[in-house]
Structures are given as structure tokens and as C-alpha cells.
Design a protein around this motif. Sequence first.
Motif, PDB file in Angstrom:
ATOM      1  N   THR A 359       0.818  -1.217   0.000  1.00  0.00           N
ATOM      2  CA  THR A 359       0.000   0.000   0.000  1.00  0.00           C
ATOM      3  C   THR A 359       0.849   1.264   0.000  1.00  0.00           C
ATOM      4  O   THR A 359       0.318   2.372  -0.090  1.00  0.00           O
ATOM      5  CB  THR A 359      -0.920   0.046   1.239  1.00  0.00           C
ATOM      6  OG1 THR A 359      -0.124   0.240   2.418  1.00  0.00           O
ATOM      7  CG2 THR A 359      -1.729  -1.230   1.374  1.00  0.00           C
ATOM      8  N   MET A 360       2.176   1.110   0.109  1.00  0.00           N
ATOM      9  CA  MET A 360       3.062   2.251   0.290  1.00  0.00           C
ATOM     10  C   MET A 360       3.862   2.521  -0.985  1.00  0.00           C
ATOM     11  O   MET A 360       3.798   1.769  -1.962  1.00  0.00           O
ATOM     12  CB  MET A 360       3.993   1.991   1.485  1.00  0.00           C
ATOM     13  CG  MET A 360       3.221   1.701   2.780  1.00  0.00           C
ATOM     14  SD  MET A 360       4.212   0.988   4.110  1.00  0.00           S
ATOM     15  CE  MET A 360       5.034   2.443   4.731  1.00  0.00           C
ATOM     16  N   ASN A 361       4.628   3.590  -0.954  1.00  0.00           N
ATOM     17  CA  ASN A 361       5.493   3.954  -2.078  1.00  0.00           C
ATOM     18  C   ASN A 361       6.721   3.051  -2.063  1.00  0.00           C
ATOM     19  O   ASN A 361       7.546   3.121  -1.151  1.00  0.00           O
ATOM     20  CB  ASN A 361       5.907   5.431  -1.955  1.00  0.00           C
ATOM     21  CG  ASN A 361       6.825   5.864  -3.084  1.00  0.00           C
ATOM     22  OD1 ASN A 361       7.062   5.121  -4.021  1.00  0.00           O
ATOM     23  ND2 ASN A 361       7.342   7.081  -2.980  1.00  0.00           N
ATOM     24  N   ASP A 440      -4.623  11.352   6.590  1.00  0.00           N
ATOM     25  CA  ASP A 440      -4.310  12.733   6.211  1.00  0.00           C
ATOM     26  C   ASP A 440      -4.365  12.927   4.701  1.00  0.00           C
ATOM     27  O   ASP A 440      -4.678  14.035   4.224  1.00  0.00           O
ATOM     28  CB  ASP A 440      -2.912  13.115   6.725  1.00  0.00           C
ATOM     29  CG  ASP A 440      -2.854  13.170   8.247  1.00  0.00           C
ATOM     30  OD1 ASP A 440      -3.933  13.211   8.874  1.00  0.00           O
ATOM     31  OD2 ASP A 440      -1.730  13.140   8.802  1.00  0.00           O
ATOM     32  N   SER A 441      -4.076  11.879   3.952  1.00  0.00           N
ATOM     33  CA  SER A 441      -4.083  11.961   2.484  1.00  0.00           C
ATOM     34  C   SER A 441      -5.449  11.624   1.900  1.00  0.00           C
ATOM     35  O   SER A 441      -5.602  11.592   0.671  1.00  0.00           O
ATOM     36  CB  SER A 441      -3.027  11.006   1.901  1.00  0.00           C
ATOM     37  OG  SER A 441      -1.756  11.260   2.434  1.00  0.00           O
ATOM     38  N   ILE A 453       4.110   7.548   1.513  1.00  0.00           N
ATOM     39  CA  ILE A 453       5.039   7.184   2.586  1.00  0.00           C
ATOM     40  C   ILE A 453       5.882   6.020   2.086  1.00  0.00           C
ATOM     41  O   ILE A 453       5.362   5.075   1.487  1.00  0.00           O
ATOM     42  CB  ILE A 453       4.297   6.811   3.886  1.00  0.00           C
ATOM     43  CG1 ILE A 453       5.291   6.369   4.974  1.00  0.00           C
ATOM     44  CG2 ILE A 453       3.244   5.736   3.645  1.00  0.00           C
ATOM     45  CD1 ILE A 453       4.650   6.089   6.327  1.00  0.00           C
ATOM     46  N   THR A 454       7.185   6.104   2.273  1.00  0.00           N
ATOM     47  CA  THR A 454       8.079   5.080   1.745  1.00  0.00           C
ATOM     48  C   THR A 454       7.933   3.750   2.495  1.00  0.00           C
ATOM     49  O   THR A 454       7.734   3.727   3.713  1.00  0.00           O
ATOM     50  CB  THR A 454       9.548   5.531   1.800  1.00  0.00           C
ATOM     51  OG1 THR A 454      10.386   4.455   1.347  1.00  0.00           O
ATOM     52  CG2 THR A 454       9.960   5.911   3.212  1.00  0.00           C
ATOM     53  N   PHE A 455       8.044   2.678   1.754  1.00  0.00           N
ATOM     54  CA  PHE A 455       7.935   1.346   2.364  1.00  0.00           C
ATOM     55  C   PHE A 455       9.147   1.007   3.233  1.00  0.00           C
ATOM     56  O   PHE A 455       9.154  -0.011   3.923  1.00  0.00           O
ATOM     57  CB  PHE A 455       7.729   0.297   1.277  1.00  0.00           C
ATOM     58  CG  PHE A 455       8.984  -0.106   0.536  1.00  0.00           C
ATOM     59  CD1 PHE A 455       9.264  -1.445   0.313  1.00  0.00           C
ATOM     60  CD2 PHE A 455       9.880   0.842   0.050  1.00  0.00           C
ATOM     61  CE1 PHE A 455      10.415  -1.831  -0.373  1.00  0.00           C
ATOM     62  CE2 PHE A 455      11.011   0.476  -0.636  1.00  0.00           C
ATOM     63  CZ  PHE A 455      11.290  -0.868  -0.852  1.00  0.00           C
ATOM     64  N   LEU A 456      10.171   1.852   3.218  1.00  0.00           N
ATOM     65  CA  LEU A 456      11.358   1.601   4.040  1.00  0.00           C
ATOM     66  C   LEU A 456      11.043   1.641   5.532  1.00  0.00           C
ATOM     67  O   LEU A 456      11.804   1.115   6.349  1.00  0.00           O
ATOM     68  CB  LEU A 456      12.454   2.624   3.706  1.00  0.00           C
ATOM     69  CG  LEU A 456      13.076   2.505   2.299  1.00  0.00           C
ATOM     70  CD1 LEU A 456      14.124   3.579   2.092  1.00  0.00           C
ATOM     71  CD2 LEU A 456      13.682   1.118   2.093  1.00  0.00           C
TER      72      LEU A 456
END
Length: 569
Positions: A359-361, A440-441, A453-456
Motif C-alpha cells: 500500500t506504500m510507495n 491525512d491523504s 510514505i516510503t515502504f522503508l
Amino acid sequence: MENQMSWRMEGYVDWRGKAAVTTKHGGMRAAVFVLVVEVLENLAYLANASNLVLYLTQYMHLTPSESANSVTNFMGTAFLLALLGGFLSDAFLTAYNIYLISAILEFLGLVILTMQAQSSSLQPPKCDPKREEIPCQQVNGAKAALLFSGLYLVALGVGGIKGSLPAHGAEQFDENTPRGRKERSTFFNYFVFSLAAGSLIAVTLVVWIEDNKGWQWGFGISTLTILLSIPMFLAGSTFYRNKIPLGSPLTTICKVLIASLLNYSSNAIASMATSPSCKGELGGVGSIKMDTNSPESPSQSLKFLNRAAANREGKLKCSVQQVEEVKIVMKVLPIFGCTIILNCCLAQLSTFSVQQAATMNTNLGSLKLPPASLPVFPVVFIMILAPLYDHVIIPLARKVTKSEMGISHLQRIGTGLILSIIAMAAAALVETKRRRVASDSQLLDSETTPLPITFLWIAFQYLLLGSADLFTLAGLLEFFFTEAPFSMRSLATSLSFASLAMGYYLSTLIVSLVNGVTGHEPWLSGTNLNHYQLHRFYWLMCALSGLNFLHYLFWATKYKYRSPHNTSA
């Protein structure tokens, strides 16, 4: 003639069935073949297991929770079947033969999965989640049967390999010498290193191929890899020493337990069985290795089992050595039980953590990484830490503690349990942050748009749990092998993987219980992960891990190690 006999290894044979000799068989030279084979075997297994949850969701159209449970059931079964592989290695066939049979079974299962991934007619109809006029149909009927027959044939093969290969490698070393024991400890560290090396290729190259070229290519690579491992394993045949099966260890365990119950009415233990005919008996069936230093009277621990050795007319009687063997097994079981919660936490890395990352970047600069490649972080860390631990940390610890082990097996396991507590707390905090970003998005209801939000962020839980796995798995493998009776070593070593199995099954159970207890708004239900209360689930796992560690401390502080020179009791 006498000097020639001293070269022979009692209880071991070569691949032709002739007595193994110290000048030709065993040692690190033989173990290297095992380590290379483990790289290939784990690559073949993990290439699909790490990404399977997405395959089941996107191509077989299962819901996220159904996919997660299917993956944990599959992986749990694979590791639980390690007990079968270990049992057969000890009882009837050598670990050498069990590996070959298991590799062929895994190969056949992967062939089935490759065929299904290649042919659209063997898959459920394609659909588009965005278009309601094309509803998604879950895999069912003959197609589902084909899918799960392939998966569980792979599980059977993986279980046999995990139950035989580690013990086979460890058997190559002479534990009656300090050098042999140190080399065996090195082997277990590098066995985990080999697991990580196979994992690294699996979660990078093969997962990328699955996501970008098609699953038929991923399954095909796994099929080719496990096939390649067979001639690689056979290439070491002339160097291996193979432990002779000593009959069913379960027979010995059952015999002692039944005898202790039958003799329960006795108020005092009569004279113990010390006759030469049973004094050195090992394993009860097909015994070969005789122990001239067998105990003449049972120890005072677990006294209720001493009744099994009572010399009473008309009742089942066991040798003192058999009783002491079963006591060893009983003493290690609590340690085994205390690692199950840790492995339940590890199960999340193959299920919810992958779905979170999806679900993340997942961009890393200009490179887009597949979510299932997240394990690359702990894998690389393990590959760095394993040799560092063996060549730097352990030698320093030996100098400080003045002991042969340096850092004890139980201390390593305990370190892993502590790291699992920290990992689940980190996972809960990261999930809270991910949900806040989604809110928030205004993307809470979106199932396809990546969150900004980065998957890191997910890498923290992977890194911590990967480190926990290194400490615990290597410690468990060596602990069970070292402490186990000679006749039960493969079975005991397979307990390390059985603990993984119990962890995966427990994960499935906890997910179901959580959904049942949380009422009309289950924490872990539905098709949209953003609607899950996953952070609460992670805090629950953190609390359970903390309680489990306290439980572990109780048993670990009471445990007394066997003498490293005592190999048969």
C-alpha cells in the motif's frame, strides 16, 4: 589391525554402506556441500513463500486475511513436516536418502504450480477490482485442488529437507574433540548464513521476475533450482559420513512413558536394570552404538520416569540409559515451547508486512521494488552478522567467559526473544504512522493508490525480526543437536523448524480469535488493509512476546547443560 579400527567411526557409514573412516569422511569439506545445497533449497522455497500472499490475492482472488491464513498454513505445514523428515532419518533411512526423496517431492510440487501459473485455463477468470461489472471469482473446484496439491507437495518436500539436512551437516564433525565441536558450531552459524544467501536471491531477483515477468517464471526458476540441488548434493557423496538409523526414537519415548505408568503403583524403585544386555541399549530398535559408560542408576531429575527402570516381575522394563534419554527430551521441550511466539511474530513478515508494503510507495530512487523484496534488509544483515559472530564475537566471548561456547545456546535464544518484543513494538508504531498518513491523504478508502510514505519504514520490523531469527534459529539448531541423545538427533534438530510451524499455525489461530473477539468490527477483516486495526494486533503480539520471555527465563535459568563429551546419554 587395532590401529585400523580406531580410524573407523562407530555408528557411521559411507554412501555405499561401508564403515566410515576419519581420514576420508566428514569434516568441513563434506559440510560445504550441505551448505551450498541449503542455499539452493532455500532459494527454491522462499522465492515463492515470501511473495505467495500477493499471488493468492491478485491471481487466485482470495481476500487479504484468507491469503494470509493460507500462507501461514502452507508454511506451518512445511515446517511441521520437518518432524517427519527427522523421525525417518533417525529411525529407518539415513538423512542422505531422506534429502534425495524430499527434493524430488518438492520438484514435483513446483512443476504443478508452474503449469498452473503458465496456463490461464487453470486459473480463476481474470477480473478488475475497479470495475464492478467484472466481479472477482475466487479459485475453486479442480483449480483450487491443483493449487493446493502443488503447494502441499512442496510443503512435504521442504519438511523432509529441513528435518534431515541440518543434522546431516552437523554429523560430519567429531564432537569428541574441541576442534570438532568448534567446527560444528561454525557450521550452524554458516547454515543460517546459507539460508540468508538463498533468501537474498529469492527476495530480490526471483521476486522481481515474478512481479514483472510473470509467476510462471518465478515457479520455473524454483523448479530448476531444486532440481540443480540434487546433483550438487550427490557430488559430496564420497565425503559424507552417514549416521546409521537406530530404530524409532518414538518407540523409546513411548516405552519409557508407558513403563513409568505401569510401575506407578510401586512405592519404591526396585533394583535397576544394569545387565549387559540392556545397559548400553540405544534407541530400543536396531541399536548399533553401544555406550560403555552407561549410567548404572537413574538421575534424580524427573523422578517419576525412574519407575520405568524398576526391575519388577511381569511389568515393562527399560534400561537406565533409555530413561535418561527420555529425560533429556522432556527437559528441552519447554525451551522449544518458548520459541513458538517468536515464530508467530516472524509469520507476519510473510503476510501482513508484505501487504502493508504493497500500500506504500515502493520506489527507491528511480527503481521500483516489489513489496516482497523487503526481507532483503534482514537477509543482508544476517549475512554480515553471521561470519562476524563466528569469527569475532565468539572468540572474544570465549576469552572473557573462559568457556568453550563463549555465548551459550540459551543466551542466544534469549537475545532473539528480546529482539522480537522490540520488533513488534516498532511494527505497531510504524503501522500507526502508515494509517495516519492514509487518513491525512484521504486515501483510507483507496485499495489501489499508493500512500505517500516510503515502504522503508517497514524495514525496521524486518531488520529486528531478522536479527531475532539469526540468534534464535542458530542457537536452537545447535542446542537441540548438542543436547539430544545420539539416536534422536535428526528428530531433535527438526524441532527448530517445528517451532516455526507452530508459530505459523498460532498466527492463523490468533488472527481468527482476534476477529471473533472484536465483534461486529473485526480488527483483521475485509479487503482493504487500511480499514484493519493492524496496529492493535501488533501491540497484542508485543505483549504476548513479553509474557513469553518471562516464561522462557523461568525454564532457561533451571536448565543444566549436558557435558559436551557425553554423546550417547
